[in-house]
Design an enzyme around this catalytic site. Sequence first.
Site, PDB file in Angstrom:
ATOM      1  N   ASN A 333      46.945  11.442  43.445  1.00 21.29           N
ATOM      2  CA  ASN A 333      46.496  10.747  44.429  1.00 21.29           C
ATOM      3  C   ASN A 333      47.634   9.845  44.937  1.00 21.29           C
ATOM      4  OD1 ASN A 333      43.683  11.457  44.142  1.00 21.29           O
ATOM      5  ND2 ASN A 333      43.179   9.457  43.473  1.00 21.29           N
ATOM      6  N   SER A 384      41.903  23.304  29.685  1.00 18.53           N
ATOM      7  CA  SER A 384      42.647  22.770  31.080  1.00 18.53           C
ATOM      8  C   SER A 384      44.168  23.834  30.813  1.00 18.53           C
ATOM      9  CB  SER A 384      43.338  21.486  30.368  1.00 18.53           C
ATOM     10  OG  SER A 384      42.173  20.449  30.389  1.00 18.53           O
ATOM     11  N   HIS A 403      44.191  19.770  41.363  1.00 17.21           N
ATOM     12  CA  HIS A 403      44.256  18.688  40.473  1.00 17.21           C
ATOM     13  C   HIS A 403      43.229  18.962  39.254  1.00 17.21           C
ATOM     14  CE1 HIS A 403      40.663  16.949  41.890  1.00 17.21           C
ATOM     15  NE2 HIS A 403      41.032  15.832  41.291  1.00 17.21           N
ATOM     16  N   ALA A 405      39.180  21.201  37.967  1.00 13.66           N
ATOM     17  CA  ALA A 405      38.253  22.280  38.278  1.00 13.66           C
ATOM     18  C   ALA A 405      37.403  21.845  39.766  1.00 13.66           C
ATOM     19  CB  ALA A 405      37.320  22.375  36.965  1.00 13.66           C
ATOM     20  N   GLY A 406      37.191  20.620  39.884  1.00 16.30           N
ATOM     21  CA  GLY A 406      36.584  20.210  40.991  1.00 16.30           C
ATOM     22  C   GLY A 406      35.073  19.985  41.031  1.00 16.30           C
TER      23      GLY A 406
END
Lengths: 480, 121
Positions: A333, A384, A403, A405-406
């Site tokens: 971010n 991961s 960044h 899996a969402g």
Amino acid sequence: MTRSELTGGLPVTRGRWWYDVPVDARAGMRVPARVYADASLWEQISRDRSMDQLLNVATLPGVAERVYAMPDVHEGYGFPVGGVAAMDARSGVISPGGVGYDINCGVRLLATDLPLARAGDRIADVVHDLSRSIPSGAGRGGRLSLSPRELDRVLNEGCRFLVERGEATADDLEVTEAHGSLPRADAGAVSQRAKTRGRDQLGTIGSGNHFVEVQVVDDVSDVAAAAVYGLQRDQLVVLIHTGSRGLGHQVCTDYVRLMDQVMPKYGITLPDRELACAPLRSAEGQRYFGAMCAAANFAFANRQVITHRVREVFRRAFRDRGGVRVVYDVAHNMAKLERHGGRELCVHRKGATRAFGPGNPETPPRYRAAGQPVFIPGSMGTASWVLAGTDENLDLSFGSTCHGAGRAMSRHAAKKRQAGSEVRRDLEERGIVVRCGSVADLAEEAPYAYKDVERVVAVVHAAGLARKVARLRPIGVVKG
Amino acid sequence: MRVRAADFPALAAEAGRALAAIELPGPIPAAAGPERQIVLRAADLGALLVDWLNELIYLAETERWVATAFTPRPAAEHELRVSARGVRVDPAPSRVKAATHHGLVVRRVAGGLEAEVVLDV
């Protein structure tokens, strides 16, 4: 081979690993949009408002070339999570919402020299000690309480300050993005409120999807790159996911409010107030950039202090065999000034990771044979991935990848589907030790609440955004 | 968060109670201790509601004090004056990290006002 179709009223051109939306798809768009996905992920992405949000981002003043969504994209506040947008540094805007509330939320991978076989019977003790040593939960403070002067030094200097205190090494900084210290940081642009929220939060995980996981290298896809990163099959590693805690949230809150007030002065109108922004070169834009860099330094320092605690735990458990080395630390971010195609751009990555290749000067020298390490954590209890950035990605998404899996399901929906205690039992039956502040909240992060990380990583690899290196399997979870 | 009330001060009080219900597990305990005066101003009612909730979130996280009872006071347009009482808690209950402008709506409906605010948790 591409073909055009209408999806939800949008004219979409479909490529092998992406979906393109033209610049004239909606009034106000200044650039086209691209989503990296396969058919299955595209179908999931189309269920929420992330496409709508991505097209809103394409209307921002000064937006350059194209806006991108990564395969893990999902609906966020204003910007979609998993979105990448670059603004011209001279004529474009900067938007706190394009960075997110948790400024420099990021991931750090630590490697031990221990094979699982030598540590297996101590994992439960180690996870328990990690949970005692690293406070978790929203608002929870840590063992470090900084004086105002010390906090300002963390904000201005990031991890460099921790070297003086013996909580970081020069080696750690070499393998941290921007050496854990952004030079444009301005502690003076961070409000007293933000500092009050952050003063005792250094070295803490926080809540939500943040974690410290003990994992084992489960599979190696690229032996040469894994060797460059010092990773091999069956090796014990630790993955840290956290950010700038309450301090970063307050910085975002403060500057969304400020920019919401000053936009009329700059003649900016937006389809969503949460996209509030100001010209990067304006006084407000510069002040936010300084505050954001300061909050980012706080986040780098946060993950560094947690690293120090992890080292203490491993030394207690394994004595002289308990050495812990930082593999890499990368933000997901952040807004950064970068040169792409001869232009200086302010690249907003919200829920997206920088993924530079071997030839990039910002890739640490020791990793130039492989590319910058990239980490894609799966959901709690699933694998991961470690990947390597590619040089070709500079032309694909400003050198960015996804960044995680969402999310595929809201926290509320996830909690309705299964009780936290059942999620915990499922994980423990699979041999994963779990320590968490709230068992009830565990359900929010259950594997079914996320997209399939294997599918997400397959798209990233196939599209050339990053290259698979190794898969990590969790064996212990400390949950925020 | 979706709340309704007859006017804006009552809407803010209702939003404050809703936030306390999220922050505190179980029934909301009776307010105790001295009153705290909170005065806020913003450009419009939506921004004022977000500022109000962020003020309560900040107090909960930094002072471990959750406001549970609210008495609105007379105020100018786009201003909010509230006397609040609450409870002390330990640890800080900051399940909610921020109130956002995302999808923010304050609209007139039959019988008063309705608001929708998305909270970052």
